[in-house]
Design an enzyme around this catalytic site. Structure first.
Site, PDB file in Angstrom:
ATOM      1  CG  HIS A  25      -1.833   1.166   1.307  1.00  0.00           C
ATOM      2  ND1 HIS A  25      -3.133   1.130   0.864  1.00  0.00           N
ATOM      3  CD2 HIS A  25      -1.641   2.430   1.786  1.00  0.00           C
ATOM      4  CE1 HIS A  25      -3.703   2.297   1.049  1.00  0.00           C
ATOM      5  NE2 HIS A  25      -2.820   3.110   1.613  1.00  0.00           N
ATOM      6  CD  GLU A  26       1.579   3.597   3.645  1.00  0.00           C
ATOM      7  OE1 GLU A  26       1.877   4.672   3.071  1.00  0.00           O
ATOM      8  OE2 GLU A  26       0.508   3.430   4.268  1.00  0.00           O
ATOM      9  CG  HIS A  29       0.465   6.141  -0.767  1.00  0.00           C
ATOM     10  ND1 HIS A  29      -0.618   6.601  -1.474  1.00  0.00           N
ATOM     11  CD2 HIS A  29      -0.048   5.552   0.350  1.00  0.00           C
ATOM     12  CE1 HIS A  29      -1.735   6.312  -0.821  1.00  0.00           C
ATOM     13  NE2 HIS A  29      -1.410   5.672   0.293  1.00  0.00           N
TER      14      HIS A  29
END
Length: 377
Positions: A25-26, A29
């Site tokens: 998820h990170e 980003h």
């Protein structure tokens, strides 16, 4: 009924499932941020005091926090927890050029969207791997047997009928039929059936079945009352169809998640079915006892849920930021600082309330409140 796994296995399985999901998820980003020229100061898996970490040649601190319940990427210019981009004028020109909030709104939108999308892509990759290794279930949605006295019997279904759609959803396999039915206990739903070359519409009122899994957990599921044709096999999936088929599965599971959440919101399903981190840990431990394949499959489901939850339009979540960037794009200027601050305060309160609520639910599902009532009584 199988015994519950030991606490140490639950903790290890939980960390083994959650860690990669948070990382991907990170990473979504982070990678899109780099593509947009945004600097990253910190990439953290977990919160709180740093347990281990290192700094790369770009100056990004990669670290692991002691509380493994999430993660974050702190981009250049993120000078407050709500990521509101205050005081950008205090940055020197070189840093300001790499600051997140100095970028165009469409780039900020993509950077935030990339986190949930990374979770969906991870699920697609896992499903594609399973499809490549085992193939896809190919049991046709044809009625092999109608159980007497059930919804199918009362609705007039007959052996040999092919179910084309149920509740407005297209049905291609018997697995699709089971997935759609299970989410709709006691609902009256339309059904399209092909019988001897002719298509007809039937309305059926599904019944409710209470299932208990091998670990003793109880679930309310809808029941139609039919059996498939004898035999079940897996059909090989051509290489060029792996990703489309895995994407279809991911979309279908996401739609089922949305349906289940809407049923809880509208009162058609009990709020006790909402689980939190403790329930997630228990399920991860249970699946780990069944084998690596079952565990990887539950990781894919967790990844879809994580991506979906983060897209909800709640301040403090990615979806809340996406709503603000959409408003900014329409207004051609961001909302006022005070309005954003109150929104994020409300979002934080809502998330904190949800965490407390799901924790109470989880403890109740473990039987804690029943045991306490016995002690008090």
């Amino acid at each position: 009924m199988l015994e519950q796994p030991p606490v140490w296995l639950i903790l290890i399985a939980f960390l083994a499932a959650l860690g990669p999901l948070v990382f991907f998820h990170e990473l979504g980003h982070y990678l899109v941020g780099r593509w947009c020229g945004v600097g990253a100061e910190t990439f953290s898996i977990g919160f709180g005091r740093e347990v281990a970490g290192w700094t790369d040649k770009r100056g990004t601190r990669w670290k692991v926090g002691w509380l493994p319940l999430g993660g974050y990427v702190r981009f250049t210019g993120d000078m407050d927890p709500a990521s509101m981009g205050r005081n950008l004028d205090q940055l020197d020109p070189a840093l300001r050029a790499r600051a997140f909030h100095a970028k165009p709104v469409w780039q900020r939108f993509l950077i935030v969207l990339a986190g949930p999308m990374a979770n969906f892509l991870l699920a697609i990759a896992i499903f594609a791997g399973f499809l490549m290794a085992y193939g896809a279930p190919s049991t046709p949605p044809v009625v092999g047997k109608v159980i007497e006295g059930t919804a199918a019997d009362r609705g007039g279904l007959r052996p040999g009928d092919r179910i084309l759609s149920l509740a407005g959803r297209e049905v291609e396999t018997f697995t699709d039929l089971q997935r759609i039915t299970s989410l709709r206990p006691n609902e009256t739903v339309p059904m399209e059936v092909e019988r001897r070359g002719a298509t007809r519409r039937i309305d059926v009122t599904l019944t409710e079945r209470v299932d208990k899994d091998r670990f003793g957990q109880v679930y309310r599921v809808g029941q139609l009352g039919i059996m498939p044709l004898p035999g079940r096999h897996f059909q090989p999936v051509p290489p060029l169809q792996l990703i489309p088929e895995a994407t279809r599965l991911t979309i279908e599971i996401t739609r089922s998640t949305m349906t289940g959440l809407w049923q809880i919101v509208t009162g058609r399903r009990p709020v006790e079915e909402i689980g939190g981190p403790l329930k997630m840990a228990q399920i991860a431990g249970q699946q780990a006892t069944l084998g690596i394949e079952q565990f990887i499959q539950i990781v894919a489901l967790f990844s879809i849920n994580l991506g979906f939850i983060n897209l909800l339009p709640v301040p403090m979540l990615d979806g809340g930021h996406l709503v603000l960037y959409t408003v900014e794009a329409v207004r051609r200027r961001p909302l006022g600082e005070r309005a954003q601050e109150w929104m994020f305060r409300g979002g934080f309160a809502a998330l904190l309330t949800l965490i407390v609520f799901t924790t109470v639910n989880d403890l109740g599902s473990f039987g804690l409140w029943e045991r306490l009532s016995r002690l008090i009584g």
